[in-house]
Each structure stands twice: as structure tokens, then as C-alpha cells.
Design a protein around this motif. Sequence first.
Motif, short mmCIF file in Angstrom:
data_model
loop_
_atom_site.label_atom_id
_atom_site.label_comp_id
_atom_site.label_asym_id
_atom_site.label_seq_id
_atom_site.Cartn_x
_atom_site.Cartn_y
_atom_site.Cartn_z
N THR A 132 9.28 -6.81 19.09
CA THR A 132 10.22 -5.91 18.42
C THR A 132 10.73 -4.86 19.40
O THR A 132 9.94 -4.25 20.12
N LEU A 133 12.04 -4.65 19.43
CA LEU A 133 12.60 -3.55 20.22
C LEU A 133 12.49 -2.25 19.42
O LEU A 133 12.00 -1.25 19.93
N TYR A 134 12.94 -2.30 18.16
CA TYR A 134 12.76 -1.16 17.27
C TYR A 134 12.86 -1.62 15.82
O TYR A 134 13.45 -2.66 15.50
N ARG A 135 12.29 -0.83 14.95
CA ARG A 135 12.39 -1.06 13.50
C ARG A 135 12.46 0.30 12.83
O ARG A 135 11.58 1.15 13.03
N ALA A 136 13.51 0.54 12.03
CA ALA A 136 13.71 1.84 11.39
C ALA A 136 13.87 1.66 9.88
O ALA A 136 14.50 0.71 9.42
N SER A 137 13.29 2.59 9.14
CA SER A 137 13.42 2.59 7.68
C SER A 137 13.56 4.04 7.21
O SER A 137 12.75 4.89 7.58
N MET A 138 14.59 4.29 6.38
CA MET A 138 14.82 5.64 5.87
C MET A 138 14.96 5.63 4.35
O MET A 138 15.62 4.76 3.80
N ARG A 139 14.31 6.59 3.72
CA ARG A 139 14.50 6.83 2.29
C ARG A 139 15.18 8.18 2.17
O ARG A 139 14.69 9.18 2.69
N TYR A 140 16.32 8.23 1.48
CA TYR A 140 17.13 9.45 1.50
C TYR A 140 17.89 9.63 0.19
O TYR A 140 18.12 8.68 -0.57
N ASP A 141 18.29 10.85 -0.06
CA ASP A 141 19.14 11.20 -1.19
C ASP A 141 20.58 11.23 -0.70
O ASP A 141 20.95 12.07 0.12
N PRO A 142 21.44 10.31 -1.15
CA PRO A 142 22.81 10.24 -0.62
C PRO A 142 23.66 11.47 -0.94
O PRO A 142 24.69 11.69 -0.30
N ASP A 143 23.23 12.27 -1.93
CA ASP A 143 23.98 13.49 -2.23
C ASP A 143 23.70 14.60 -1.22
O ASP A 143 24.43 15.59 -1.15
N LEU A 144 22.63 14.43 -0.43
CA LEU A 144 22.24 15.47 0.52
C LEU A 144 22.33 15.02 1.96
O LEU A 144 22.60 15.82 2.85
N PHE A 145 22.09 13.75 2.23
CA PHE A 145 21.96 13.27 3.60
C PHE A 145 22.78 12.00 3.83
O PHE A 145 23.03 11.23 2.91
N VAL A 146 23.14 11.79 5.09
CA VAL A 146 23.86 10.59 5.51
C VAL A 146 23.13 9.97 6.69
O VAL A 146 23.02 10.60 7.74
N PRO A 147 22.59 8.74 6.55
CA PRO A 147 21.88 8.11 7.67
C PRO A 147 22.85 7.51 8.69
O PRO A 147 23.95 7.08 8.35
N ASP A 148 22.43 7.50 9.93
CA ASP A 148 23.26 6.97 11.01
C ASP A 148 22.34 6.33 12.04
O ASP A 148 21.59 7.02 12.73
N VAL A 149 22.36 5.02 12.14
CA VAL A 149 21.56 4.28 13.12
C VAL A 149 22.50 3.41 13.95
O VAL A 149 23.21 2.57 13.40
N ARG A 150 22.49 3.65 15.25
CA ARG A 150 23.38 2.90 16.14
C ARG A 150 22.62 2.42 17.36
O ARG A 150 21.82 3.16 17.92
N TYR A 151 22.92 1.20 17.78
CA TYR A 151 22.35 0.67 19.03
C TYR A 151 23.49 0.12 19.87
O TYR A 151 24.29 -0.71 19.42
N ARG A 152 23.55 0.60 21.11
CA ARG A 152 24.58 0.13 22.02
C ARG A 152 24.15 0.37 23.45
O ARG A 152 23.74 1.48 23.80
N ARG A 153 24.23 -0.65 24.25
CA ARG A 153 23.96 -0.56 25.69
C ARG A 153 22.61 0.11 25.97
O ARG A 153 22.53 1.10 26.70
N ASN A 154 21.58 -0.43 25.37
CA ASN A 154 20.21 0.02 25.60
C ASN A 154 19.97 1.46 25.16
O ASN A 154 19.06 2.13 25.67
N LYS A 155 20.76 1.95 24.20
CA LYS A 155 20.54 3.27 23.64
C LYS A 155 20.49 3.19 22.12
O LYS A 155 21.40 2.64 21.48
N LEU A 156 19.42 3.74 21.55
CA LEU A 156 19.24 3.77 20.11
C LEU A 156 19.40 5.20 19.62
O LEU A 156 18.71 6.10 20.10
#
Length: 293
Positions: free
Chosen positions: A69-93
Motif C-alpha cells: 500500500t502507498l496510502y489509505r485514507a478514510s474520513m468521516r465528516y459533516d458536509p455542512d461544516l467541512f469539505v474533504p480534499d484528497v489529491r495525489y499527483r507526482r509522488n505528492k499526497l
Amino acid sequence: MCSTRGVRQGRAGGIALLALVLGAGAGELAAQDWRTFKSFREFGGEEELVVEVKYLAGELRIEPAEDGTLYRASMRYDPDLFVPDVRYRRNKLVVRVDGEGGFEARRGGEAGSLELALGRETPLILDLGFGAGRGNIELGGLPIRRANISTGASSTEVRFSSPNPERASKLAIKGGAAELRVIGLGNANADEIEVAGGVGEITLDFTGEWARTSAVDIDIGLAQLNLILPSNLGVRIDRESLLATFDAARMVKENDSYVSENWDSAADKLTIRLDAALASVNVRWVGAPARSH
């Protein structure tokens, strides 16, 4: 024939029942508003991975991932308060959770969570920023080349439960206004360690497998600092400011410095440069030996 009193009681009971049903429905809707976001990537021979985490509030957990595994992410969030953002590009997470909500979410006092697992095959450069809440960060066994960890008003524990297989050029940790515990710094395998903090309680545990003579810079304000040192480690503490109290058990004072009784004979040595404004410093020695030569 129904009396007026009976009608009133019937209406009251119906209203109470309706309120109970509506309340139950509202609770179910509130629970449904919480969302889970997941992201995963397999190890693909990457020579290095830069990881940037910015998490405002909630419960943060970071740990080693399973093989492959390179990475594994899991988020539990309230969409009225928070906005998740997960990006992987060119060896940067990049893992971010942005928003305006505080640690206590508005739905029943619940808090969101972020769980991130990082692979052991790829050398890592870490930039971890954590705001309010609780943090549990296990870095033992991860190949870390450099790490910057910043915490806010959180209760955070950072652990190096096993040695870092890479040689880290620098480990920087900044604590906020709550409790910070760093366990197993001897396993960090870092050329340079910096720890900074404002107020609160900071515990630095230097047990582990020491690989070289190291230096640690500690800069804190009005805080309580607990230093946990392995018995066979030679330690020198250079004090650069006035301390409120300083419990230097098993150390000898030399001008503005304190030197452990085994400084000349110890195989592994640690120099601590301490800049603390009216802090309370406690030194505790433990039986875990340093690496023998």
C-alpha cells in the motif's frame, strides 16, 4: 360521550406522540448527514512520497499501512461544516479537511475523524498540521527522511515504536495549548530534532535504539516539560533561560549546564539545548538501555 377534559388529554397525547416521532426522525436525518470519504493507492515503485496533511478539527489517526500500500485514507465528516480534499499527483499526497466548524460538531457534539495509513516501502517526507481535537500518530517503522509535525489545541501522542529505517535529516514538532507526548525518540534516527511549545504539558521520551550522537533543541513557554531518559544514555542539558523549577536527578551542574554522571563513559550521547521561559522541567531516568557498541 367524551368530555372536554378527555378531548384535551387525547390531543395532548397525540401532540406528544407526534413530537416523539418527529424527534426520532430528526435524529435519523442528523445521523444520515455524516458522510465517509475513502481513498486508496497501491505501491507502484515510488522512490519518495511527500505527504501534506492539514486537518482542522476532530480525531486524527496516522499509522503504517499493510504491505503493498502507498496510502489509505478514510474520513468521516459533516458536509455542512467541512469539505474533504484528497489529491495525489507526482509522488505528492495532499490530505485536507477545510471548513469553519470547530472540534465539537453541531450534531450531538460528535466529532469527525481522519485515518491515514502510509506504506513502508516508500521513503517519506511528512508535513502534518493538526488543529483541535485528539491525535494518535504512530510513525514506528516508517521510512522517514524529514518530518514537520504541528499541533494546535489538541491532545496528541506521537510514537516511534520501532526504528526508522531511513536516516532523517530533521524532525520538527510544534505543540499548541494542550498536551503533547512524543514516545520513542531514540527510534527516530534523526540528525536534528526540534521541539517547540507554548503552554500545556509536554512529555519527551528518548527511549529507543540510538544510532548516533544527536542534538535536540527545545523551545517552550510557560509549560511543564517531562524528559524521560534511558539509563545508559549520556545526556547534557544546556540551559539558556530562567526556569521556574528544574528537577535534574542524577546530573551534575556545570555553569549553566547539567551533565549526566555517565557522560564520559556512555556509548551514545544526547545534547539538549533548552530555552524555556519559566517552565517546570522534570527529568526521569528509566531502565531501557541505549544501544551498546
